[in-house]
Design a protein around this motif. Structure first.
Motif, PDB file in Angstrom:
ATOM      1  N   SER A 180       0.853  -1.189   0.000  1.00 53.34           N
ATOM      2  CA  SER A 180       0.000   0.000   0.000  1.00 53.34           C
ATOM      3  C   SER A 180       0.887   1.237   0.000  1.00 53.34           C
ATOM      4  N   ASP A 181       0.298   2.424   0.138  1.00 53.47           N
ATOM      5  CA  ASP A 181       1.055   3.668   0.129  1.00 53.47           C
ATOM      6  C   ASP A 181       1.995   3.704   1.326  1.00 53.47           C
ATOM      7  N   ILE A 182       3.254   3.462   1.072  1.00 53.51           N
ATOM      8  CA  ILE A 182       4.236   3.386   2.155  1.00 53.51           C
ATOM      9  C   ILE A 182       5.555   3.938   1.649  1.00 53.51           C
ATOM     10  N   LEU A 183       6.287   4.579   2.520  1.00 51.08           N
ATOM     11  CA  LEU A 183       7.569   5.173   2.181  1.00 51.08           C
ATOM     12  C   LEU A 183       8.671   4.200   2.583  1.00 51.08           C
ATOM     13  N   ASN A 184       9.362   3.638   1.600  1.00 50.03           N
ATOM     14  CA  ASN A 184      10.407   2.652   1.860  1.00 50.03           C
ATOM     15  C   ASN A 184      11.768   3.337   1.856  1.00 50.03           C
ATOM     16  N   ILE A 185      12.453   3.269   3.005  1.00 49.52           N
ATOM     17  CA  ILE A 185      13.762   3.916   3.167  1.00 49.52           C
ATOM     18  C   ILE A 185      14.811   2.844   3.441  1.00 49.52           C
ATOM     19  N   PHE A 186      15.905   2.881   2.672  1.00 51.33           N
ATOM     20  CA  PHE A 186      16.993   1.918   2.809  1.00 51.33           C
ATOM     21  C   PHE A 186      18.231   2.642   3.317  1.00 51.33           C
ATOM     22  N   GLY A 232      29.739  -1.452  -1.615  1.00 54.91           N
ATOM     23  CA  GLY A 232      29.237  -2.390  -2.626  1.00 54.91           C
ATOM     24  C   GLY A 232      27.796  -2.771  -2.378  1.00 54.91           C
ATOM     25  N   TYR A 233      27.451  -3.006  -1.102  1.00 57.43           N
ATOM     26  CA  TYR A 233      26.071  -3.378  -0.780  1.00 57.43           C
ATOM     27  C   TYR A 233      25.084  -2.248  -1.095  1.00 57.43           C
ATOM     28  N   LYS A 234      25.548  -0.992  -1.114  1.00 57.66           N
ATOM     29  CA  LYS A 234      24.660   0.136  -1.412  1.00 57.66           C
ATOM     30  C   LYS A 234      24.162   0.110  -2.852  1.00 57.66           C
ATOM     31  N   ILE A 235      24.933  -0.477  -3.781  1.00 55.59           N
ATOM     32  CA  ILE A 235      24.617  -0.327  -5.203  1.00 55.59           C
ATOM     33  C   ILE A 235      24.497  -1.644  -5.971  1.00 55.59           C
ATOM     34  N   LEU A 236      25.184  -2.706  -5.521  1.00 52.78           N
ATOM     35  CA  LEU A 236      25.325  -3.902  -6.360  1.00 52.78           C
ATOM     36  C   LEU A 236      24.151  -4.873  -6.283  1.00 52.78           C
ATOM     37  N   PHE A 237      23.336  -4.805  -5.229  1.00 52.43           N
ATOM     38  CA  PHE A 237      22.318  -5.841  -5.036  1.00 52.43           C
ATOM     39  C   PHE A 237      20.911  -5.266  -4.870  1.00 52.43           C
ATOM     40  N   LEU A 238      20.675  -4.101  -5.438  1.00 49.46           N
ATOM     41  CA  LEU A 238      19.372  -3.452  -5.283  1.00 49.46           C
ATOM     42  C   LEU A 238      18.240  -4.276  -5.874  1.00 49.46           C
ATOM     43  N   ASP A 239      18.527  -5.059  -6.914  1.00 49.82           N
ATOM     44  CA  ASP A 239      17.462  -5.823  -7.584  1.00 49.82           C
ATOM     45  C   ASP A 239      17.075  -7.087  -6.833  1.00 49.82           C
ATOM     46  N   VAL A 280      16.942   7.751  -5.235  1.00 54.55           N
ATOM     47  CA  VAL A 280      15.657   7.069  -5.301  1.00 54.55           C
ATOM     48  C   VAL A 280      15.717   6.079  -6.447  1.00 54.55           C
ATOM     49  N   VAL A 281      15.210   4.868  -6.223  1.00 54.40           N
ATOM     50  CA  VAL A 281      15.305   3.794  -7.213  1.00 54.40           C
ATOM     51  C   VAL A 281      13.904   3.324  -7.591  1.00 54.40           C
ATOM     52  N   ASP A 282      13.622   3.339  -8.887  1.00 53.70           N
ATOM     53  CA  ASP A 282      12.415   2.711  -9.414  1.00 53.70           C
ATOM     54  C   ASP A 282      12.756   1.239  -9.651  1.00 53.70           C
ATOM     55  N   LEU A 283      12.439   0.415  -8.674  1.00 47.65           N
ATOM     56  CA  LEU A 283      12.890  -0.980  -8.718  1.00 47.65           C
ATOM     57  C   LEU A 283      12.280  -1.749  -9.879  1.00 47.65           C
ATOM     58  N   LYS A 284      11.068  -1.394 -10.302  1.00 52.62           N
ATOM     59  CA  LYS A 284      10.456  -2.085 -11.446  1.00 52.62           C
ATOM     60  C   LYS A 284      11.271  -1.819 -12.716  1.00 52.62           C
ATOM     61  N   LYS A 285      11.568  -0.553 -12.947  1.00 55.85           N
ATOM     62  CA  LYS A 285      12.364  -0.189 -14.125  1.00 55.85           C
ATOM     63  C   LYS A 285      13.772  -0.757 -13.997  1.00 55.85           C
ATOM     64  N   PHE A 286      14.331  -0.685 -12.796  1.00 58.38           N
ATOM     65  CA  PHE A 286      15.684  -1.165 -12.528  1.00 58.38           C
ATOM     66  C   PHE A 286      15.824  -2.631 -12.924  1.00 58.38           C
TER      67      PHE A 286
END
Length: 1293
Positions: A999-1005, A1083-1090, A1165-1171
């Motif tokens: 649902s409408d939720i703000l996801n912060i990593f 490395g963990y910040k960028i390499l495994f987002l998907d 900010v990452v659009d995980l679907k597009k990513f």
């Protein structure tokens, strides 16, 4: 029986008053009845590293999944029915076979029995207990009577809650850079030098001020501190270390080296290797093989490279439809083998005018599905695939057959007619056009009349047709080949496994075989094997892709049979010789001896029914002859005895002595043995055993079919080529004898297949120092020094935790805990603790006395203690779509048990189709996740698992600490071929990936390591929450969080009303490993987002721990990224005095970026679907792999990588106000800042805490609020502890 008796004795002793230490020694003493001294040492080592604990835990998990009946210390499961009463077993067995049969695992303990198809009874019990003995007595008796299959699984009703301490890992204390102060000032202060508070001492004793200054100076000078080495001091450091080692006494050299280096790269456990080696060495020693000869035998390479075999496809019965080298249609193709080395697009087949790829189909024309395979062949031919295609027709072998009655023969004669009138290719295309699912004579006649109206159909098809030549050749070749049920296919002579013979899938598999073979030929060209070689050599290479070349040409060699010859191969014929099949098997074996001087034959009768005098005459005659006749008489007698007419004569009452030709002088002995010899029952199989080992032949399906003369010839060649010949080469006068060769061969064959042994095998330092206490090891050490060092090669202190056996303390009650101890460390450097564990381990810190990321011994009282826990054992795998050969991006797997099917889940990477799942010892089921993964895909096959390849539920057993890597092939369902996981059907619209859509939720990593950055992280979280009304969910990388943070976060979540989740991912073994903790975190910040987050999360915002948020991040989440997968804020340009530090304004970055900005990685900010859809993660990891091995690349890994890939993976430049940083942005722009980042300042190097309080006024309030919350949590914790301690007293049990 002896082993079980020992277990019972140990159980009784365990119940006594013996200490654990004495009980441990008793176990070793009892084990000595069954094990050699070497094996006892290995047992001690195994117990020390807890090698078998995962196996016990696995059975415990399987038992819990049943689940156990209430209050039972032992129970049985009989086809889904449970009981802990022995008197109910009989009742449950009555209808057991009508209930589902339980799945048995490879590690299950089965009671030895010849019958495997009876009801399965699984006993869950602890060996040695009374209940175990009660059940075992009943079940073992039933198993001996072949009434049941009896399986034992370990089960402890009330397992000990005491945690088990492990070994087999490394601990590193790495020296951290102190360029920027990163220590939390809430740590205890005031310790000056070696525990003396000189500031307080001076205030208390001002009269001793000068003495205190001198004492402090003395302590500093004598402290084991580290001083930086000068460049000239560093250059010869490697040679100085080697000199120090070489100058030490021999017995101390290893210890000196260990003290200097203390560096050990973790490798897989070598316990299994040592056990196998010990077993074989002990066996060879028992056979009288000793000293240097023993090491020669151990070096023999006794296993084939693989289990495939290739048939000789130069057989005359193969009709070749095309010839790549000769047909005109391929004349424009280049003929040079060098073409193989030219680059091509992925998936493109190289067109070379050579018969490198050969497909042979064995077909029966009248079978229903033959047409599908013929059309497949036509498809390859029509599209000019570089594949030579051959057909073998399996037809009636009768002498005279009327083609008007047999459709297969009609097709054959028609084919020959058209081939003679036109050519083979035209004949092939004509028979492809025959209509009908099942071939009929009318279908053949219709084609013949339509294409050749003037042909005399009757004369072509009738009994005396002149177009019948070669009809029986195909059936003969097929029979000799031993291939299974038709149709069959060979690629370059190698048969396709039966499960792959599906016409719908064969096209893909053949193309895959072509690509695989191309790699083989490319290597051959590169190694100059093919450049100047003739066609015969090329054909040899084609066959050599597989291990065995089967040639069906019958040799005319005749070798004499010598009584005292030395035989490299012993064939054991195991059969019921009173049955025709057994006699035929023996007959073929005896014929093979006429052309062999390397093989001898042994015979073992295996009756297939209850034995009595009437049905054992042949077998008794054979065995009596072996005991009484010489070789020449024996072979003649056996050849006569195994004929069918002999068997009929004996059955009719003829005396067996009539067949002894000539009449032997040992006739009386023969009659005595024939009359009184005893035979035993068997298992209803006719098998060939080679060199006292069950010979699972390379033609595996022949075990149940007819063996012919040629098969024995192939077996002999195989055995000699693999080992028998090598064993003969090592013979000498002391060790001669065919029996010895047989026993050695069988012993060496018991080893699993490994790489070829090398004469010089070097082990790493820490393993050596442990192994010398376990085995009598010969060691040679080579020191390879590096000259002109420019930096210190080792920047860490290291300990490897590994003990040769359990040790007990003074009280001898409990074993000592294996620990990594660091003593006499320098106090001045700042250290960070790293755990270096086996690849499959996921560990977490559960207790620590200080900040393990920033250990400064000068500021710590007492010892630093840290405790880590093995949380999970990793299950890794690779997944591919069998149709495309590519990883199915976005596919999800779940892992669970029977009782709890979904416990963890994961997403398949585009890189190598890699996935990982967190598990623990036990039996697990891998499934496609419910939702689109399960709707679109189905499991096609799997390897490395513990279930059969075609079972949809993939069962995986974890029963040790070693890595488990599996391979899974999936396939789209027929009605979902055009759908993609990450799109909605074929419309291209974004899909609702999971039913549990967020649902409408703000996801912060965010990520953090060390108490200081965790302090910043808590403040960042509070600043996010204070500026949004949208529900927030925080995602934290669990790998490096401290126990303190994990204790506090649930209380924060409850107070401030947010959700959180700790995500965890093990750095894949195939991806280049970083060694510094800070770079690993980058490395963990960028390499495994998907793969870190569920597919249900559409967008996620990364916020650095040291950031303060002043705006609603919902605005950033909803920002249009204009098709880019992520958005970053560019570095500010407004603070001009920092221009000299803006490295991206010149050199490589200026030319690479062009007009694009260089972006900061503190907020994105990452659009995980597009990513995921554009495989951004795959691309980033690929570029990282290419650049990371250069030490001068990716200095700021998390920042440099996305900026380097800006042209391949677009970055949306966020408005500048989204990230303000004092280092790069001017003061004027601060008032518009939506977030403030506490960037390091390379000019002032101001500490973070000082900068935070100065730059962000609200930071101090946030910090105070969080600190008050933590103090409140601590007070409540102390209050609960105090209440518990004041509770009612009780007596200790």
């Amino acid at each position: 029986v002896g082993f079980l008796f020992v277990i019972l004795c140990l159980w009784i002793c365990r119940k006594g008053n013996n200490s654990e230490y004495s009980y441990y020694n008793l176990i070793l003493k009892k084990a000595g009845q069954f094990l050699s001294n070497l094996q006892i040492n290995l047992l001690k080592f195994a117990l020390s590293i807890r090698a078998y604990s995962p196996t016990v835990q696995m059975f415990q998990q399987i038992a819990a999944d049943e689940p156990p009946p209430e209050g039972c210390s032992a129970f049985v499961v009989i086809h889904e029915k449970h009981t802990c009463k022995t008197n109910e077993i009989k009742k449950l067995l009555k209808k057991a076979t009508k209930r589902p049969r339980p799945y048995l695992f490879k590690g299950d303990h089965k009671f030895p029995t010849l019958k495997e198809d009876g009801p399965v009874v699984i006993l869950y019990a602890e060996m040695g207990t009374k209940d175990f003995v009660k059940f075992h007595k009943i079940l073992s008796e039933k198993a001996q009577k072949q009434e049941i299959v009896y399986v034992l699984r370990h089960y402890v009703q009330k397992p000990n809650s005491r945690k088990m301490y492990l070994s087999g890992y490394g601990v590193e204390l790495a020296i951290k850079s102190t360029e920027y102060k990163a220590v939390d000032d809430t740590q205890v202060k005031g310790i000056d030098v070696q525990g003396f508070l000189f500031g307080r001492l001076k205030r208390m004793h001002p009269d001793l001020k000068n003495n205190l200054i001198e004492f402090k100076k003395h302590l500093i000078e004598t402290t084991n501190n580290m001083e930086p080495l000068k460049v000239w001091e560093m250059q010869d450091l490697s040679f100085q270390a080697a000199t120090r080692i070489m100058s030490a006494p021999v017995y101390d050299a290893l210890k000196v080296m260990k003290d200097i280096a203390q560096n050990f790269p973790i490798r897989a456990s070598i316990l299994e290797t040592l056990k196998l080696e010990g077993k074989v060495m002990h066996g060879l020693h028992e056979l009288g093989i000793k000293e240097d000869t023993l090491s020669k035998f151990m070096r023999l390479h006794v296993h084939p490279t693989d289990n495939n075999y290739a048939l000789d496809i130069r057989h005359s019965s193969i009709i070749w439809i095309n010839n790549i080298e000769q047909d005109h249609s391929y004349s424009t193709w280049p003929a040079s083998y060098q073409e193989l080395l030219k680059p091509t697009f992925p998936g493109f087949l190289q067109e070379i005018r050579r018969n490198l790829y050969n497909l042979v189909l064995f077909v029966d024309p009248i079978q229903e599905d033959t047409g599908d395979y013929m059309k497949l062949a036509e498809l390859f031919y029509h599209h000019d695939v570089p594949l030579r295609i051959g057909i073998v027709f399996i037809l009636s072998p009768k002498e005279e057959v009327d083609g008007n009655e047999d459709a297969g023969v009609a097709l054959w004669r028609t084919f020959n007619y058209i081939a003679e009138e036109s050519d083979t290719s035209q004949a092939f295309m004509s028979i492809i056009n025959v209509n009908g699912n099942v071939l009929t004579v009318d279908d053949v006649k219709h084609v013949l009349r339509s294409e050749y109206p003037h042909a005399d159909v009757q004369s072509i098809l009738d009994v005396h047709s002149e177009y019948d030549e070669g009809r029986k050749a195909g059936a003969t070749f097929y029979k000799k080949s031993g291939l299974g049920p038709l149709p069959q296919a060979l690629f370059n002579g190698v048969p396709f496994p039966r499960e792959e013979m599906d016409a719908a899938e064969l096209e893909t598999l053949i193309l895959q075989r072509i690509f695989d073979a191309t790699g083989f030929f490319q290597r051959a060209v590169f190694m100059v094997w093919l450049t100047f070689l003739n066609d015969c050599r090329v054909k040899y290479l084609i066959f050599q892709q597989s291990n065995i070349h089967v040639n069906f040409e019958i040799t005319n060699r005749i070798n004499l049979f010598f009584i005292n010859a030395l035989y490299a191969v012993t064939l054991w014929i195991i059969a019921d010789f009173d049955k025709p099949a057994g006699r035929r098997l023996l007959s073929s074996a005896l014929k093979s001896l006429k052309t062999s001087s390397h093989t001898r034959v042994g015979i073992l009768n295996n009756p297939s029914s209850k034995i009595h005098e009437d049905n054992t005459a042949i077998a008794r005659g054979i065995l009596a002859a072996f005991l009484t006749q010489n070789n020449s008489n024996l072979k003649s007698f056996l050849s006569k005895l195994i004929k069918e007419e002999t068997a009929k004569s004996l059955a009719a009452g003829t005396k067996i002595v009539k067949f002894l030709i000539p009449v032997s002088a040992k006739l009386d002995y023969f009659l005595f043995y024939f009359t009184y010899i005893l035979l035993e029952g068997g298992d209803e199989n006719n098998n060939v055993w080679s060199n006292a080992m069950k010979f699972i032949t390379h033609i595996q399906f022949l075990l149940k079919q007819i063996w012919i003369f040629d098969d024995f010839h192939v077996v002999e060649e195989l055995r000699i080529s693999l080992k028998g010949g090598n064993v003969r080469e090592l013979k000498n006068s002391e060790y001669d004898g065919s029996d010895l060769i047989m026993k050695i061969d069988a012993l060496l064959s018991s080893l699993p297949k490994t790489e070829m042994r090398q004469d010089v095998a070097l082990l790493k330092e820490q393993h050596r120092s442990v192994l010398k206490d376990i085995i009598n090891m010969k060691l040679r050490l080579f020191l390879n020094c590096r000259s002109k060092l420019s930096e210190v090669p080792l920047k860490s202190f290291y300990r490897f935790v590994l003990e040769p056996e359990l040790t007990y303390g003074i009280n001898k009650h409990l074993p000592s805990e294996p620990v990594a101890k660091f003593l006499e460390l320098p106090e001045s450097p700042l250290l960070t603790l790293n755990m270096i564990t086996p690849e499959s381990w996921l560990v977490e810190a559960v207790n620590s006395s200080c900040d393990l990321d920033n250990i400064h011994l000068q500021e710590i009282k007492g010892a630093v203690v840290a405790e880590y826990e093995l949380e999970y054992i990793l299950l890794e795998g690779h997944c591919f779509d069998v149709t495309t050969g590519q990883p199915p991006r976005g596919l999800q797997f779940t892992l669970g048990t029977k009782k709890n099917p979904v416990m963890v889940d994961t997403i398949v990477m585009a890189n190598l189709g890699y996935f990982q799942l967190k598990a623990n010892p036990g039996a697990w089921t891998l499934r496609l996740r419910k939702g689109r993964s399960e709707e679109i895909y189905q499991v096609f096959s799997h390897e490395g698992t513990d279930s059969v390849a075609d079972l949809t539920d993939v069962i995986v057993v974890l029963n040790n600490f070693r890595s488990k890597i599996i391979k899974v092939q999936v396939q789209k369902k027929p009605d979902k071929v055009n759908e993609e996981l990450l799109t909605d059907g074929t419309t291209g619209k974004k899909a609702n990936v999971e039913s549990e859509k967020e649902s409408d939720i703000l996801n912060i990593f965010s990520v953090a390591s060390g108490h200081l950055y965790e302090r910043f992280l808590r403040i960042m979280m509070l600043s996010v929450l204070r500026h949004t009304k949208t529900p927030v969910k925080f995602w934290f990388l669990k790998n490096y969080l401290s126990p303190t943070f994990k204790d506090v976060i649930p209380h924060m979540a409850k107070k401030y009303g947010f959700k959180y989740e700790l995500v965890q991912y093990k750095w894949p073994r195939w991806l280049y490993q970083q060694t510094e903790k800070q770079r690993i975190i980058w490395g963990y910040k960028i390499l495994f987002l998907d793969v870190l987050f569920p597919l249900a999360v559409d967008k996620i915002i990364f916020v650095d721990a040291d950031q303060i948020v002043r705006s609603d991040l919902k605005e950033l989440r909803d920002l249009d990224l204009n098709g880019a997968p992520y958005g970053y804020t560019p570095f500010c340009d407004s603070r001009r005095e920092m221009d000299g530090y803006r490295f991206w304004k010149s050199g490589y970055w200026a030319s690479h970026l062009g007009k694009r900005k260089y972006h900061i990685s503190a907020l994105y900010v990452v659009d995980l679907k597009k990513f995921r859809k554009i495989a951004a993660g795959d691309r980033l990891r690929g570029q990282y792999q290419a650049l990371s091995q250069d030490p001068n690349s990716l200095s700021n890994l998390d920042q440099d990588l996305p900026n380097n890939m800006i042209h391949q993976v677009a970055i949306k430049s966020l408005p500048q106000e989204w990230l303000w940083c004092e280092t790069w942005c001017d003061d004027k722009s601060k008032k518009k800042a939506k977030t403030i980042d506490l960037c390091n300042n390379p000019q002032t190097k101001e500490p973070k805490l000082k900068a935070a309080a100065r730059i962000v006024p609200e930071w101090v309030d946030y910090d105070s609020e969080i600190r008050n919350l933590i103090q409140q949590i601590e007070r409540e914790k102390k209050s609960r502890t105090s209440s518990f301690q004041k509770g009612p007293k009780h007596d200790e049990l």
